[in-house]
Motif scaffolding. Structure first.
Motif, PDB file in Angstrom:
ATOM      1  N   GLU A 180       1.472  -1.852  -0.231  1.00  0.00           N
ATOM      2  CA  GLU A 180       1.262  -0.426   0.078  1.00  0.00           C
ATOM      3  C   GLU A 180       0.966  -0.252   1.568  1.00  0.00           C
ATOM      4  OE1 GLU A 180      -1.884   0.775  -2.498  1.00  0.00           O
ATOM      5  OE2 GLU A 180      -0.727   0.467  -4.325  1.00  0.00           O
ATOM      6  N   TRP A 181       1.958  -0.583   2.410  1.00  0.00           N
ATOM      7  CA  TRP A 181       1.749  -0.568   3.862  1.00  0.00           C
ATOM      8  C   TRP A 181       1.566   0.848   4.411  1.00  0.00           C
ATOM      9  CZ3 TRP A 181       0.317  -4.881   5.873  1.00  0.00           C
ATOM     10  CH2 TRP A 181       0.726  -6.087   5.296  1.00  0.00           C
ATOM     11  N   GLU A 182       2.275   1.805   3.832  1.00  0.00           N
ATOM     12  CA  GLU A 182       2.132   3.186   4.305  1.00  0.00           C
ATOM     13  C   GLU A 182       0.722   3.709   4.039  1.00  0.00           C
ATOM     14  OE1 GLU A 182       5.142   5.756   2.813  1.00  0.00           O
ATOM     15  OE2 GLU A 182       6.798   4.612   3.699  1.00  0.00           O
ATOM     16  N   ALA A 183       0.191   3.393   2.875  1.00  0.00           N
ATOM     17  CA  ALA A 183      -1.172   3.810   2.522  1.00  0.00           C
ATOM     18  C   ALA A 183      -2.184   3.110   3.418  1.00  0.00           C
ATOM     19  CB  ALA A 183      -1.460   3.487   1.054  1.00  0.00           C
ATOM     20  N   ILE A 218      -4.956  -6.618   9.083  1.00  0.00           N
ATOM     21  CA  ILE A 218      -6.131  -5.955   8.513  1.00  0.00           C
ATOM     22  C   ILE A 218      -7.015  -5.496   9.657  1.00  0.00           C
ATOM     23  CG2 ILE A 218      -8.149  -6.218   7.005  1.00  0.00           C
ATOM     24  CD1 ILE A 218      -5.452  -6.454   5.561  1.00  0.00           C
ATOM     25  N   GLU A 219      -7.357  -4.212   9.688  1.00  0.00           N
ATOM     26  CA  GLU A 219      -8.172  -3.653  10.772  1.00  0.00           C
ATOM     27  C   GLU A 219      -9.528  -4.339  10.826  1.00  0.00           C
ATOM     28  OE1 GLU A 219      -8.345  -2.008  13.989  1.00  0.00           O
ATOM     29  OE2 GLU A 219      -6.783  -1.076  12.786  1.00  0.00           O
ATOM     30  N   GLY A 220      -9.877  -4.854  12.005  1.00  0.00           N
ATOM     31  CA  GLY A 220     -11.157  -5.516  12.185  1.00  0.00           C
ATOM     32  C   GLY A 220     -11.058  -7.029  12.232  1.00  0.00           C
ATOM     33  N   ASN A 273      -1.634   1.918   6.514  1.00  0.00           N
ATOM     34  CA  ASN A 273      -1.534   2.487   7.862  1.00  0.00           C
ATOM     35  C   ASN A 273      -2.204   3.848   7.938  1.00  0.00           C
ATOM     36  OD1 ASN A 273      -0.130   0.299   8.878  1.00  0.00           O
ATOM     37  ND2 ASN A 273       1.866   1.140   8.353  1.00  0.00           N
ATOM     38  N   ALA A 274      -2.044   4.644   6.870  1.00  0.00           N
ATOM     39  CA  ALA A 274      -2.666   5.973   6.828  1.00  0.00           C
ATOM     40  C   ALA A 274      -4.184   5.850   6.825  1.00  0.00           C
ATOM     41  CB  ALA A 274      -2.189   6.727   5.581  1.00  0.00           C
ATOM     42  N   TRP A 275      -4.684   4.888   6.054  1.00  0.00           N
ATOM     43  CA  TRP A 275      -6.143   4.663   6.004  1.00  0.00           C
ATOM     44  C   TRP A 275      -6.663   4.248   7.377  1.00  0.00           C
ATOM     45  CZ3 TRP A 275      -9.331   0.628   7.152  1.00  0.00           C
ATOM     46  CH2 TRP A 275     -10.662   0.739   6.742  1.00  0.00           C
ATOM     47  N   GLN A 276      -5.943   3.341   8.043  1.00  0.00           N
ATOM     48  CA  GLN A 276      -6.361   2.855   9.347  1.00  0.00           C
ATOM     49  C   GLN A 276      -6.317   3.953  10.403  1.00  0.00           C
ATOM     50  OE1 GLN A 276      -3.743  -0.509   9.892  1.00  0.00           O
ATOM     51  NE2 GLN A 276      -5.133  -1.916   8.847  1.00  0.00           N
ATOM     52  N   GLU A 277      -5.322   4.848  10.298  1.00  0.00           N
ATOM     53  CA  GLU A 277      -5.218   5.950  11.249  1.00  0.00           C
ATOM     54  C   GLU A 277      -6.355   6.953  11.063  1.00  0.00           C
ATOM     55  OE1 GLU A 277      -3.362   6.434  13.761  1.00  0.00           O
ATOM     56  OE2 GLU A 277      -1.897   4.831  13.537  1.00  0.00           O
ATOM     57  N   GLU A 278      -6.740   7.186   9.795  1.00  0.00           N
ATOM     58  CA  GLU A 278      -7.812   8.164   9.515  1.00  0.00           C
ATOM     59  C   GLU A 278      -9.170   7.649   9.932  1.00  0.00           C
ATOM     60  OE1 GLU A 278      -7.554   9.148   5.419  1.00  0.00           O
ATOM     61  OE2 GLU A 278      -5.579  10.081   5.604  1.00  0.00           O
ATOM     62  N   ALA A 330      -6.949  -5.526   2.219  1.00  0.00           N
ATOM     63  CA  ALA A 330      -6.151  -6.663   1.752  1.00  0.00           C
ATOM     64  C   ALA A 330      -5.467  -6.353   0.424  1.00  0.00           C
ATOM     65  CB  ALA A 330      -7.040  -7.901   1.619  1.00  0.00           C
ATOM     66  N   LYS A 331      -6.152  -5.602  -0.442  1.00  0.00           N
ATOM     67  CA  LYS A 331      -5.587  -5.219  -1.742  1.00  0.00           C
ATOM     68  C   LYS A 331      -4.334  -4.371  -1.535  1.00  0.00           C
ATOM     69  CE  LYS A 331      -5.782  -4.660  -6.303  1.00  0.00           C
ATOM     70  NZ  LYS A 331      -4.579  -3.867  -6.515  1.00  0.00           N
ATOM     71  N   MET A 332      -4.426  -3.396  -0.597  1.00  0.00           N
ATOM     72  CA  MET A 332      -3.268  -2.546  -0.304  1.00  0.00           C
ATOM     73  C   MET A 332      -2.127  -3.379   0.274  1.00  0.00           C
ATOM     74  SD  MET A 332      -4.748   1.103   1.119  1.00  0.00           S
ATOM     75  CE  MET A 332      -6.168   0.555   2.070  1.00  0.00           C
ATOM     76  N   ALA A 333      -2.472  -4.339   1.158  1.00  0.00           N
ATOM     77  CA  ALA A 333      -1.454  -5.203   1.768  1.00  0.00           C
ATOM     78  C   ALA A 333      -0.812  -6.100   0.714  1.00  0.00           C
ATOM     79  CB  ALA A 333      -2.086  -6.038   2.876  1.00  0.00           C
ATOM     80  N   ALA A 334      -1.633  -6.651  -0.179  1.00  0.00           N
ATOM     81  CA  ALA A 334      -1.123  -7.529  -1.237  1.00  0.00           C
ATOM     82  C   ALA A 334      -0.182  -6.783  -2.182  1.00  0.00           C
ATOM     83  CB  ALA A 334      -2.286  -8.129  -2.019  1.00  0.00           C
TER      84      ALA A 334
END
Length: 359
Positions: A343-346, A283-285, A348-353, A336-340
């Motif tokens: 939805e790893w691609e989503a 999780i970023e952060g 990673n995309a969020w973190q990149e943006e 965490a919701k996406m990870a749970a």
């Protein structure tokens, strides 16, 4: 499993030699064994313990897919760091620390993109249309960017941690990492202050042999983490292929499972996660220290973190350590919701943006 360093090896490499007693930093007292001939001697048993702790954390960071930025601009260290770190494909700074490298990461990325655009000009023929003077200016700019930023060209987001050789010389890098809550690993000599460092490795940071043996242990730990990540990806791909080739009966079972009461699946998923725990550093952060605080507070899984209130998370972090009080956990439940949900691609995309990995 990487071979752990032994006291005998560190002793032969001169890791135990500190600075003159008159130049010491009192905060290094817990790591000093004795004083001889006006020079402090570092306790190598503590060095081994701290080195093992740092290597374990670096292995986890590498396994999570995040980068470790190495900073070593002193003459004795730059060639050793460049050689060892290049082998594990990690970014490094060995010339000079560009101010704002972390706190103004977006601007640094623009400079790296400038270097890429010059390379593109050479490929598509645009470079040949310039005058001789303009070509010379562009070549000089390219050479300057390559010298200072070439080693971080592949670093598209903020690193998961930084590793510093000589914290006094690289104090700006340490301060920038602190400001962004990026874990700091460092070789700390007897004349340095260990308090700002998250993972202290008490060691002689002036001798080439000392730096080399510590760097070997550190890069071996990172290589181990990368190997783990690679094997996990291979297993995931194999599992996906197996599911695709599964017989029709399995598909029917999956449909029946999907049509089961809506409350059953989340409950089973939550119980499984609670039993095994999750890698919260994805999780970023969230760094190793923050992850430790969350686990201790009972939020050691993606499911639990997704349901938590950001304000309560902040209170927990502050209570665990005042050094974590400045963290902003506002986006952690969302990630965490996406990870749970897998939805790893989503994610990673969020973190990149996000700006350099930060909202």
């Amino acid at each position: 499993m990487a071979v752990k360093a032994e006291v005998k090896d560190l002793l032969e490499a001169g890791v135990h030699f500190g600075h003159l007693t008159r130049k010491w930093n009192p905060n290094m007292a817990p790591y000093i064994y004795m004083e001889r001939n006006g020079i402090h001697v570092i306790n190598l048993y503590k060095t081994v313990a701290k080195l093992d702790e740092a290597c374990e954390a670096l292995t986890k960071i590498a396994a999570s897919g995040r980068k470790v930025l190495f900073v070593a601009t002193k003459k004795q260290a730059k060639d050793i760091v460049a050689e060892k770190v290049s082998a594990v494909n990690m970014p490094y700074i060995t010339e000079r620390w560009p101010g704002g490298m972390l706190t103004n990461f977006v601007t640094i990325r623009k400079a790296v993109k400038k270097m890429t655009s010059i390379d593109r000009m050479k490929k598509d023929g645009t470079f040949d249309t310039l005058s001789k003077k303009e070509r010379l200016q562009v070549e000089r700019l390219r050479a300057k960017l390559e010298k200072n930023l070439g080693s971080i060209a592949e670093m598209t987001r903020l690193p998961g941690a930084i590793f510093v050789v000589d914290t006094m010389r690289e104090h700006i890098a340490v301060k920038e990492a602190q400001k962004l809550n990026i874990p700091v690993f460092a070789m700390v000599d007897t004349n340095s202050d260990p308090r700002p460092i998250d993972y202290v490795i008490p060691a002689n940071d002036d001798a080439s042999k000392s730096i080399e043996i510590i760097m070997k242990q550190v890069t071996d730990a990172i290589a181990e983490g990368l190997t783990e990540r690679k094997s996990e990806k291979a297993e995931a791909a194999e599992e996906k292929a197996t599911r695709a080739e599964a017989p029709a009966s399995t598909a029917v079972e999956e449909v029946e499972t999907a049509t089961a009461p809506a409350e059953a699946a989340p409950k089973v998923k939550k119980q499984a996660a609670e039993a095994t725990g999750d890698d919260l550093t994805k999780i970023e952060g969230i760094g190793p220290k923050a992850a430790e605080a969350l686990v201790e507070a009972g939020l050691g899984t993606y499911v639990a973190l997704a349901e938590a209130d950001p304000e309560k998370i902040k209170d927990l972090l502050t209570e665990f350590s005042s050094r974590l009080a400045h963290l902003d956990p506002g986006s952690w439940p969302k990630q965490a919701k996406m990870a749970a949900d897998g939805e790893w691609e989503a994610l990673n995309a969020w973190q990149e943006e996000a700006k350099g990995g930060i909202e």
